[in-house]
Design a protein around this motif. Structure first.
Motif, short mmCIF file in Angstrom:
data_model
loop_
_atom_site.label_atom_id
_atom_site.label_comp_id
_atom_site.label_asym_id
_atom_site.label_seq_id
_atom_site.Cartn_x
_atom_site.Cartn_y
_atom_site.Cartn_z
N SER A 1 0.84 -1.19 0.00
CA SER A 1 0.00 0.00 0.00
C SER A 1 0.88 1.24 0.00
O SER A 1 1.98 1.22 0.54
CB SER A 1 -0.90 0.03 1.24
N CYS A 2 0.38 2.30 -0.60
CA CYS A 2 1.10 3.57 -0.61
C CYS A 2 0.08 4.68 -0.44
O CYS A 2 -0.77 4.87 -1.32
CB CYS A 2 1.88 3.73 -1.90
N ALA A 3 0.20 5.40 0.67
CA ALA A 3 -0.72 6.49 0.95
C ALA A 3 -0.06 7.82 0.61
O ALA A 3 1.06 8.09 1.07
CB ALA A 3 -1.12 6.46 2.41
N ALA A 4 -0.74 8.61 -0.20
CA ALA A 4 -0.24 9.93 -0.58
C ALA A 4 -0.88 11.00 0.30
O ALA A 4 -2.02 10.85 0.74
CB ALA A 4 -0.53 10.21 -2.04
N SER A 5 -0.15 12.09 0.51
CA SER A 5 -0.64 13.17 1.37
C SER A 5 -1.69 14.02 0.67
O SER A 5 -2.40 14.80 1.32
CB SER A 5 0.52 14.06 1.82
N GLU A 6 -1.80 13.85 -0.67
CA GLU A 6 -2.82 14.57 -1.41
C GLU A 6 -3.11 13.82 -2.70
O GLU A 6 -2.42 12.86 -3.04
CB GLU A 6 -2.34 16.00 -1.73
N TYR A 7 -4.14 14.28 -3.41
CA TYR A 7 -4.53 13.62 -4.66
C TYR A 7 -3.41 13.72 -5.69
O TYR A 7 -2.77 14.76 -5.83
CB TYR A 7 -5.79 14.28 -5.20
N THR A 8 -3.19 12.62 -6.40
CA THR A 8 -2.17 12.59 -7.46
C THR A 8 -2.78 12.09 -8.75
O THR A 8 -3.70 11.27 -8.75
CB THR A 8 -1.00 11.69 -7.08
N LYS A 9 -2.28 12.59 -9.86
CA LYS A 9 -2.85 12.25 -11.18
C LYS A 9 -2.50 10.82 -11.59
O LYS A 9 -3.32 10.12 -12.19
CB LYS A 9 -2.32 13.22 -12.23
N TYR A 10 -1.30 10.39 -11.29
CA TYR A 10 -0.89 9.06 -11.68
C TYR A 10 0.15 8.56 -10.67
O TYR A 10 0.88 9.36 -10.07
CB TYR A 10 -0.34 9.00 -13.11
N MET A 11 0.17 7.25 -10.50
CA MET A 11 1.01 6.63 -9.50
C MET A 11 1.62 5.36 -10.05
O MET A 11 1.09 4.75 -10.99
CB MET A 11 0.21 6.31 -8.23
N GLY A 12 2.73 4.95 -9.46
CA GLY A 12 3.39 3.75 -9.94
C GLY A 12 4.17 3.04 -8.84
O GLY A 12 4.41 3.60 -7.77
N ARG B 1 0.31 -11.73 -12.66
CA ARG B 1 0.63 -12.06 -11.26
C ARG B 1 0.39 -10.88 -10.32
O ARG B 1 -0.04 -11.06 -9.19
CB ARG B 1 2.08 -12.50 -11.12
N PHE B 2 0.67 -9.68 -10.79
CA PHE B 2 0.53 -8.47 -9.98
C PHE B 2 -0.67 -7.66 -10.49
O PHE B 2 -0.94 -7.63 -11.69
CB PHE B 2 1.77 -7.59 -10.07
N THR B 3 -1.33 -6.98 -9.55
CA THR B 3 -2.43 -6.09 -9.91
C THR B 3 -2.28 -4.78 -9.17
O THR B 3 -2.18 -4.77 -7.93
CB THR B 3 -3.78 -6.72 -9.57
N ILE B 4 -2.29 -3.68 -9.92
CA ILE B 4 -2.24 -2.36 -9.30
C ILE B 4 -3.67 -1.80 -9.27
O ILE B 4 -4.46 -2.01 -10.20
CB ILE B 4 -1.30 -1.41 -10.07
N SER B 5 -3.97 -1.11 -8.19
CA SER B 5 -5.28 -0.48 -8.06
C SER B 5 -5.13 0.77 -7.22
O SER B 5 -4.10 0.97 -6.56
CB SER B 5 -6.30 -1.44 -7.43
N ARG B 6 -6.15 1.62 -7.25
CA ARG B 6 -6.07 2.82 -6.44
C ARG B 6 -7.43 3.19 -5.88
O ARG B 6 -8.46 2.89 -6.51
CB ARG B 6 -5.46 3.99 -7.22
N ASP B 7 -7.40 3.82 -4.73
CA ASP B 7 -8.60 4.35 -4.10
C ASP B 7 -8.43 5.86 -4.05
O ASP B 7 -7.70 6.37 -3.19
CB ASP B 7 -8.76 3.75 -2.69
N ASN B 8 -9.06 6.56 -4.97
CA ASN B 8 -8.86 8.00 -5.07
C ASN B 8 -9.39 8.74 -3.83
O ASN B 8 -8.87 9.79 -3.47
CB ASN B 8 -9.53 8.54 -6.33
N ALA B 9 -10.40 8.18 -3.20
CA ALA B 9 -10.94 8.82 -2.00
C ALA B 9 -9.94 8.80 -0.86
O ALA B 9 -9.95 9.68 0.01
CB ALA B 9 -12.23 8.13 -1.57
N LYS B 10 -9.05 7.80 -0.87
CA LYS B 10 -8.04 7.65 0.18
C LYS B 10 -6.66 8.07 -0.29
O LYS B 10 -5.69 7.96 0.47
CB LYS B 10 -8.00 6.21 0.68
N ASN B 11 -6.56 8.51 -1.54
CA ASN B 11 -5.24 8.87 -2.11
C ASN B 11 -4.24 7.74 -1.91
O ASN B 11 -3.07 7.97 -1.55
CB ASN B 11 -4.69 10.16 -1.46
N THR B 12 -4.69 6.53 -2.17
CA THR B 12 -3.87 5.35 -1.90
C THR B 12 -3.82 4.45 -3.13
O THR B 12 -4.82 4.26 -3.82
CB THR B 12 -4.43 4.57 -0.71
#
Length: 126
Positions: free
Chosen positions: A21-32, A63-74
Motif C-alpha cells: 500500500s502507498c498512501a499519498a498526502s494529497e490527490y495525485t494524477k498518476y502513481m506507480g 501475477r501483480f495487480t495495481i489499483s487505487r482508491d482516489n478517495a483515500k489517495n492510496t
C-alpha cells in the motif's frame, strides 16, 4: 510536496502473496510502483492513471495487480505467485502534473515521477 508512505512489505515463500500500500498526502494524477534489487537499476513494475488505466512490466503480467482508491489517495499492489526474482526494495511514485504520460508505458519510467516514497522490502525465499 507530496508525501508518500509505503507499507506491506515482508518475507514470503515462493508462490506466496503480498499486498503493498502507498498512501499519498494529497490527490495525485498518476502513481506507480518500482523496484530495485542490489546491483540493478530501478525497474518500473506497474503504473496507474487516476481513471484506472494501468500498465505492467511483462515479467509481472498476470501475477501483480495495481489499483487505487482516489478517495483515500492510496495505491495498492497485489502481488501473487511471487518468485525469488521479485525480491527487491519496492518504491511508490506519484505525480500531480496536468500532462500525464500519453502512453501508458510512460507510467513505468522513473523520470515520469517527481515524488517518491522511502521504499518497502519484499523478500521471496524458501
Amino acid at each position: 510536496q507530496v508525501q508518500l508512505v509505503e507499507s506491506g512489505g515482508g518475507s514470503v515463500e515462493p508462490g506466496g502473496s503480498l499486498r503493498l500500500s502507498c498512501a499519498a498526502s494529497e490527490y495525485t494524477k498518476y502513481m506507480g510502483w518500482f523496484r530495485q534489487a542490489p546491483g540493478r537499476e530501478r525497474e518500473g513494475v506497474a503504473g496507474i492513471y487516476s481513471g484506472g488505466r494501468d500498465s505492467y512490466v511483462e515479467s509481472v503480467e498476470g501475477r501483480f495487480t495495481i489499483s487505487r482508491d482516489n478517495a483515500k489517495n492510496t495505491v495498492y499492489l497485489q502481488m501473487n505467485s511471487l518468485r525469488p526474482e521479485d525480491t527487491a526494495m519496492y518504491y511508490c511514485a506519484a505525480d500531480t502534473s496536468s500532462t500525464p504520460p500519453f502512453r501508458s508505458s510512460g507510467l513505468l519510467l522513473p523520470s515520469t515521477y517527481r515524488y517518491w516514497g522511502q521504499g518497502t522490502q519484499v523478500t521471496v525465499s524458501s
